[in-house]
Design an enzyme around this catalytic site. Structure first.
Site, short mmCIF file in Angstrom:
data_model
loop_
_atom_site.label_atom_id
_atom_site.label_comp_id
_atom_site.label_asym_id
_atom_site.label_seq_id
_atom_site.Cartn_x
_atom_site.Cartn_y
_atom_site.Cartn_z
CD GLU A 327 -2.68 -1.25 2.55
OE1 GLU A 327 -3.88 -1.54 2.46
OE2 GLU A 327 -2.13 -1.04 3.65
C1 TNX Z 1 -4.45 -3.92 4.81
S1 TNX Z 1 -3.07 -6.20 3.71
C2 TNX Z 1 -3.17 -3.78 5.29
C3 TNX Z 1 -2.97 -3.34 6.68
C4 TNX Z 1 -4.26 -3.12 7.40
C5 TNX Z 1 -5.25 -4.19 6.99
C6 TNX Z 1 -6.54 -4.12 7.72
C7 TNX Z 1 -1.86 -5.32 4.02
C8 TNX Z 1 -0.59 -5.86 3.60
N1 TNX Z 1 -2.03 -4.13 4.62
O1 TNX Z 1 -2.17 -2.19 6.73
O2 TNX Z 1 -4.04 -3.15 8.76
O3 TNX Z 1 -5.50 -4.07 5.62
O4 TNX Z 1 -7.34 -5.22 7.45
#
Ligand code: TNX
Length: 510
Positions: A327
């Site tokens: 992300e």
């Molecule tokens: C996505 S999946 C994220 C996390 C969040 C989560 C909450 C991923 C690698 N990153 O930063 O905590 O969703 O469900």
């Protein structure tokens, strides 16, 4: 013996065997279980734990078993050492190199009315055999004070081995911090279900949770709060080492993760020089994602990253370092590539294999680098490519997704960006058998999880169903059979005082 007597004796043995089997459900399901016709083993204060193969590891296993039994039984079993497993009233632990099977951790467990033998090619297998034996004992064995119980174990033969080499869970201690004793409790939960990996998410926008001696403000400032503005906290390196050892004693490898180049607000708030304008960011206590990035063009960024990787790798005996990489909405595509390639080199310099969330697939990776996949679509795509994978599809195994039981009913805790995940949905998933699949990992992100009661509510019972996805052969797994086992197994969770979610899909039909 008259034929009628033989038949009724056989029927009786069969019923006793089967009903005890059903009374003592095993999770995760072993590869094979056959009830024997010679009744039960009765554990009592004269039972001895005998080490057949005299190695330090097996002696440690014998003590572990003794301590496991002591609180509820109210007595300490004697430990003995003898090259043969023939004495009456003994539980024998044995290394048998000839039983070499595909994956480490395979074991066999043979219970007769006069003795028990756990044998395996390695101490890990003996440990898993002990976990199975624990579940063959009455659930009251989990009690913390002496119980007046007949400690019977149904006579049976079990042959068992894991499906995947990587059976993991992830705990996010960045959004909310969890103390050493809580992390140890979580490790004990994992060990009970034969998991062998605990991935610790050590830093994120809301908190930096691991002491870095060369950058002390990371924890001093970056560790000082949490989601919702709570007090935060962090692990000293000494505490981290204590956790690593505790996990190792239970055959669990710790994977440290420091998420970068995104999810770094806590670091940017601690050190002004990590920011493009040399101004420290404010601490962040909400639950947004994708808004922070390291400055990939600044030399100091790489000094920082190398110090962090060096210090953590030095206290991590496991082979992996997880760099996050998810992300990164504020990192330009080209900058992201340059960054991940440079960091991969640093990880190798300190002797570790790199893991990253599947977004790192955009980068030229070394063949050993592991991608941890969290999106279903990317999983389907990456399984057809080369390179090792850990599968964590959010819609199946994200423990922070609300657990639902019926339309309109779900846990108060948890997020739902990927829908509601009931127990059946976690269970009814075959991760597949492509060579690149190392295994399965269930992450618990802790935006809504503040303490152990919260943690248990989201983790149980889904950790039990996921353990079976990771350990048990696909052919033997049926939801209805699992649901029936869990229905009975729950007594163990009750005795352990675990705050599990009483999902109607599992318990309504009890
Ligand atoms: C996505 S999946 C994220 C996390 C969040 C989560 C909450 C991923 C690698 N990153 O930063 O905590 O969703 O469900």
């Amino acid at each position: 013996m008259k034929i009628k007597t033989i038949i009724s004796t056989l029927v009786l043995f069969f019923v006793v065997g089967v009903s005890l089997g059903a009374e003592r459900p095993l999770i995760p399901l072993p590869n094979s279980y056959s009830a024997k016709t010679d009744g039960v083993f009765k554990l009592n204060s004269s039972t001895a734990i005998n080490v057949v193969s005299d190695t330090p590891e097996l002696k440690r296993m014998a003590s572990y078993l003794k301590e496991l039994i002591k609180p509820a039984a109210g007595y300490s079993l004697a430990l003995s050492k003898s090259n043969s497993a023939t004495k009456r009233n003994t539980i024998n632990l044995k290394l048998d190199k000839s039983s070499a099977s595909s994956l480490p951790g395979a074991y066999s467990l043979d219970v007769s009315s006069d003795k028990i033998v756990i044998s395996a090619q390695d101490a890990r297998g003996v440990f898993y055999g002990i976990q199975t034996l624990r579940q063959l004992l009455p659930p009251e064995i989990e009690a913390t004070s002496p119980q007046k119980i007949n400690w019977t174990i149904p006579a049976c033969v079990i042959k068992d081995s894991p499906r995947y080499q990587h059976r993991g869970a992830m705990l996010d201690i960045a959004r909310h911090f969890f103390e050493v004793k809580d992390i140890k409790t979580f490790i004990d939960y994992l060990a009970m279900y034969k998991f062998n990996i605990l991935h610790l998410h050590l830093a994120d926008d809301q908190g930096w949770r691991i002491e870095i001696k060369s950058w002390p403000k990371l924890t001093e400032i970056g560790g000082s709060t949490a989601v919702g503005g709570g007090k935060g906290g962090f692990l000293t390196q000494k505490q981290y080492v204590e956790i690593v050892k505790y996990a190792e004693d239970r055959f669990i490898t710790i994977i440290p993760e420091v998420d970068m180049p995104g999810h770094v607000n806590a670091a940017l708030a601690s050190y002004p020089e990590l920011n493009p304008d040399n101004k420290a960011k404010k601490l962040y206590t909400k639950i947004g994602v994708g808004f922070s990035t390291l400055d990939t063009s600044k030399p100091v960024t790489y000094k920082f990253v190398e110090d962090v990787i060096r210090e953590i790798s030095a206290i991590t005996p496991g082979p992996y370092f997880h760099i996050g990489g998810d992300e990164c909405k504020k990192t330009k595509r080209e900058d992201y590539k340059t960054f991940v390639e440079k960091v991969q080199k640093i990880v190798h310099k300190y002797g570790k294999i790199m893991i990253g969330w599947h977004e790192i697939n955009a980068v030229k990776l070394e063949p050993t680098t592991v991608k941890q996949v969290w999106k279903k679509k990317s999983m389907e795509y990456l399984v057809t490519k080369k390179g090792p994978l850990i599968l964590s599809p959010a819609d199946r195994v994200y423990l922070d997704m609300k657990c639902s039981q019926a339309f309109g009913h779900a846990t108060k805790l948890g997020l739902h960006w990927c829908g509601y995940t009931n127990v059946k949905k976690t269970y009814d998933w075959d991760p597949g058998s492509a060579d690149c699949i190392m295994g399965v990992e269930a992450p618990l992100w802790t935006e809504t999880v503040k303490n152990m009661d919260d943690l248990e509510m989201l983790v149980f019972p889904r950790l039990t169903s996921i353990s079976e996805v990771a350990w048990s052969a696909q052919e033997g797994r049926k939801w209805d059979d699992f649901r029936k086992r869990l229905n009975v197994f729950v007594k163990r969770l009750d005795i352990m005082d675990i705050n599990y979610y009483k999902s109607l899909e599992v318990w309504e039909k009890h």
